[in-house]
Enzyme design. Structure first.
Site, PDB file in Angstrom:
ATOM      1  N   GLY A   2      36.422  34.747  30.702  1.00 35.11           N
ATOM      2  CA  GLY A   2      36.055  34.424  31.926  1.00 35.11           C
ATOM      3  C   GLY A   2      36.360  33.625  33.244  1.00 35.11           C
ATOM      4  N   LEU A   3      37.218  34.010  33.249  1.00 41.70           N
ATOM      5  CA  LEU A   3      38.630  33.237  33.960  1.00 41.70           C
ATOM      6  C   LEU A   3      37.819  31.712  34.216  1.00 41.70           C
ATOM      7  CD1 LEU A   3      38.451  36.630  36.712  1.00 41.70           C
ATOM      8  CD2 LEU A   3      39.994  35.844  35.268  1.00 41.70           C
ATOM      9  N   ASN A  63      44.630  39.109  41.285  1.00 40.71           N
ATOM     10  CA  ASN A  63      43.820  39.800  40.241  1.00 40.71           C
ATOM     11  C   ASN A  63      42.037  40.751  40.868  1.00 40.71           C
ATOM     12  OD1 ASN A  63      42.033  40.836  38.002  1.00 40.71           O
ATOM     13  ND2 ASN A  63      41.753  38.627  36.654  1.00 40.71           N
ATOM     14  N   CYS A 106      38.637  42.246  39.271  1.00 41.82           N
ATOM     15  CA  CYS A 106      36.569  41.588  39.015  1.00 41.82           C
ATOM     16  C   CYS A 106      35.968  42.762  39.601  1.00 41.82           C
ATOM     17  CB  CYS A 106      37.318  39.992  39.769  1.00 41.82           C
ATOM     18  SG  CYS A 106      38.681  39.201  39.411  1.00 41.82           S
ATOM     19  N   ILE A 137      51.223  45.783  34.483  1.00 34.44           N
ATOM     20  CA  ILE A 137      49.403  46.635  34.376  1.00 34.44           C
ATOM     21  C   ILE A 137      48.934  45.336  33.860  1.00 34.44           C
ATOM     22  CG2 ILE A 137      49.676  47.719  32.640  1.00 34.44           C
ATOM     23  CD1 ILE A 137      48.005  49.680  35.700  1.00 34.44           C
ATOM     24  N   THR A 150      45.265  44.662  31.659  1.00 33.43           N
ATOM     25  CA  THR A 150      44.654  44.327  30.367  1.00 33.43           C
ATOM     26  C   THR A 150      43.356  45.950  30.292  1.00 33.43           C
ATOM     27  OG1 THR A 150      42.779  43.191  30.254  1.00 33.43           O
ATOM     28  CG2 THR A 150      44.309  42.897  29.026  1.00 33.43           C
ATOM     29  N   GLY A 209      52.625  44.230  26.950  1.00 36.85           N
ATOM     30  CA  GLY A 209      53.481  44.169  25.907  1.00 36.85           C
ATOM     31  C   GLY A 209      54.714  44.173  25.699  1.00 36.85           C
TER      32      GLY A 209
END
Lengths: 219, 313
Positions: B79-80, B136, B139, B199, B201, B252
């Site tokens: 939740g940032l 980011n 959002c 990239i 998630t 990953g």
């Protein structure tokens, strides 16, 4: 945090938080775990000579008080931290009581081994009465005792103990459990609600909290 | 420095107006504001860090569970949670400035509106202690309801607006939650972005079958870890086909071989994220693994390996 690292081919396992179960004079540490899911199964499948990755010790610890009995209240796998705590306190010549609850006899940890590791007998409670005293651990506590209460176990048990402690004006420390990512406070994954309405991190601000510092919700 | 310098591969690259001595960075959200990892790994031995997201106002974050393991990865919905712009500048940026000498810092920025993002960038810009921004865009856009990163117009407007606020390197962290990531990569480049992180998630959900509830308190979360490596490599390759600005590969990465996949696909830098939870040394060993690859394949400089995938096109 205990995990398998990145070098084991075909394995992907996030590390899990564990208590230190015991330590030996040779400097070895033991981890007490119950096989519950794929993580604990993979860890329990380790054989001598294989490598695990340990990050720790991390977070806060139970605090005993000079001249007072430490009453350890364990529910299920919540027994783990008290094996170490009880052994250390007994070795230091301080009195300890270990009240240990499980669902039924089958789930109860090897009490002979427990005695060997801690030098005391656990007082066992089972919900169905198939071993020890029938009932919950709270039944084993004297509201008027002048002891330091330390608890670890399922959240409903901790919440019940928190209410017991408030009602009888007792000091209670609890070790909480929450899904953990990093163990060092970076991912902010393992939060629990504080009594001030803040999210606090179980990994670095806990896992041991004063029960009055946490929000236990409505009973 | 060990070994014969003359034959050691050159890991350093000149990017974003800076000498970046290692291509390996810690990913946003997995390294806090750097401080927590400083006791565990030598931060100055890697390229640097992408900070935990910073928003104008402090954010409390989501209820637990916030993280859970998934097959080959993990899901998170933090939740940032963050300390907000003012405390970031006061407590976190000052620590980074004082404690890092070679490692570079990119500040990850989030917001609910374009003005939110712009306020963070404008507020940070005069301060020292960081190189640039990673935006980011995964959002929700308060105005349109969609994510900034999945709406072509909203993304273009956001990048254009932030470009006006700063001359520092502006990196956009692409979301994979689109039909063609190349389209969004192009938009970023056209609006003046200096680089792309590929990239973020993938949206996902886990269900607790006993309680019939979602495992994650927020219900859904972002999936990371080795499970998404091929998607990240693909996104990097796709973005490389249609843009020329530097790409930072993320998703990953556990070791040098994973990182080299991204580098061959077109990434000049990489970020190690979830793997650091499994082994805090993951970024350091990834750096060593890339260097070993260059040595083994007789490649003199990392820069000449970037984007050399033989894809038959």
């Amino acid at each position: 945090m205990l995990g398998l690292g990145l070098d084991t081919p075909g394995t992907w396992l996030l590390p899990r938080p564990f208590s230190i179960g015991w330590r030996s004079e040779r400097g070895l540490i033991g981890i007490l775990l119950r096989v519950f899911g794929r993580g604990t199964r993979a860890l329990s499948a380790l054989t001598p000579g294989e490598t695990a990755l340990v990050l720790g010790p991390l977070g806060t610890e139970f605090e005993a008080a000079e001249g007072r009995t430490t009453e350890c209240v364990a529910g299920g796998v919540g027994l783990a931290p008290f094996v170490f705590l009880a052994a250390e306190e007994i070795a230091a010549g301080r009195p300890v009581r270990l009240v240990y609850g499980e669902r039924d006899a089958e789930a109860v940890f090897d009490t002979d081994l427990l005695r060997e590791l801690t030098d005391i007998d656990a007082e066992v409670f089972t919900e169905d009465g198939s071993r020890g005293t029938r009932g919950r651990v709270t039944a084993g506590l004297d509201p008027a005792a002048d002891s330091v209460l330390c608890a670890c176990g399922p959240t409903p048990m901790l919440a019940a103990l928190a209410r017991f402690a408030v009602e009888h004006d007792r000091d209670l420390q609890v070790s909480v459990e929450e899904h953990m990512g990093c163990g060092i406070g970076t991912c902010q994954g393992c939060v629990v609600r504080s009594s001030a309405g803040r999210w606090v991190k179980a990994c670095v601000e806990g896992p041991v909290f004063r029960a009055t510092d946490l929000d236990w919700g409505a009973p | 420095m060990t070994g014969d310098r003359a034959t050691s591969p050159v890991m350093s690259q000149r990017l974003f107006g800076a000498d970046i001595h290692s291509p390996v960075f810690l990913a946003s959200g997995t390294c806090g504001y750097g401080q927590e990892y400083a006791d565990l790994i030598p931060l100055d031995d890697i390229g640097g860090i992408f900070t935990k997201a910073v928003s104008v106002e402090p954010r409390a974050g989501n209820p637990p569970h916030r993280v859970a393991e998934t097959p080959g990865g993990m899901i998170n919905a933090i939740g940032l949670e963050n300390v907000g712009l003012d405390r970031f500048i006061q407590d976190k940026l000052s620590w980074l400035r004082e404690h890092l000498t070679r490692a570079h810092v990119f500040v990850n920025v989030v917001g609910r509106t374009r003005d939110d993002y712009a306020a963070v960038v404008a507020g940070l810009d005069p301060h020292d202690g960081f190189l640039g921004y990673e935006i980011n865009v995964s959002c929700p856009n308060v105005k349109g309801g969609t994510l900034f990163g999945t709406d072509e117009t909203a993304l273009a407007d956001l990048v254009a607006r932030l470009r006006k606020e700063t001359d520092r390197p502006l990196i956009i962290k692409l979301t994979p939650n689109v039909s063609d990531v190349g389209v969004f990569a192009r938009i970023c480049e056209e609006e003046g972005a200096d680089g792309l992180s590929a990239i973020n998630t993938f949206p996902g959900m886990l269900v607790d079958t006993r309680s019939r509830r979602p495992v994650i308190g927020n219900r859904s979360g972002g999936v990371s870890g080795p499970a998404i490596l091929p998607m990240g490599v693909y996104a990097t390759w796709r973005a490389r086909q249609v843009t020329e600005i530097p790409i930072i590969g993320i998703g990953g990465i556990r070791d040098g071989d994973d990182a080299v996949q991204y580098i061959l696909a077109g990434a000049a830098l990489v970020q190690v994220g979830t793997a650091s939870f499994v082994d805090p040394d993951a970024a350091v060993t990834t750096h060593a693994g890339i260097e070993a690859y260059l040595r083994a394949h007789g490649v003199a400089t990392l820069a000449e390996l970037v984007g050399t995938l033989d894809d038959g096109l």
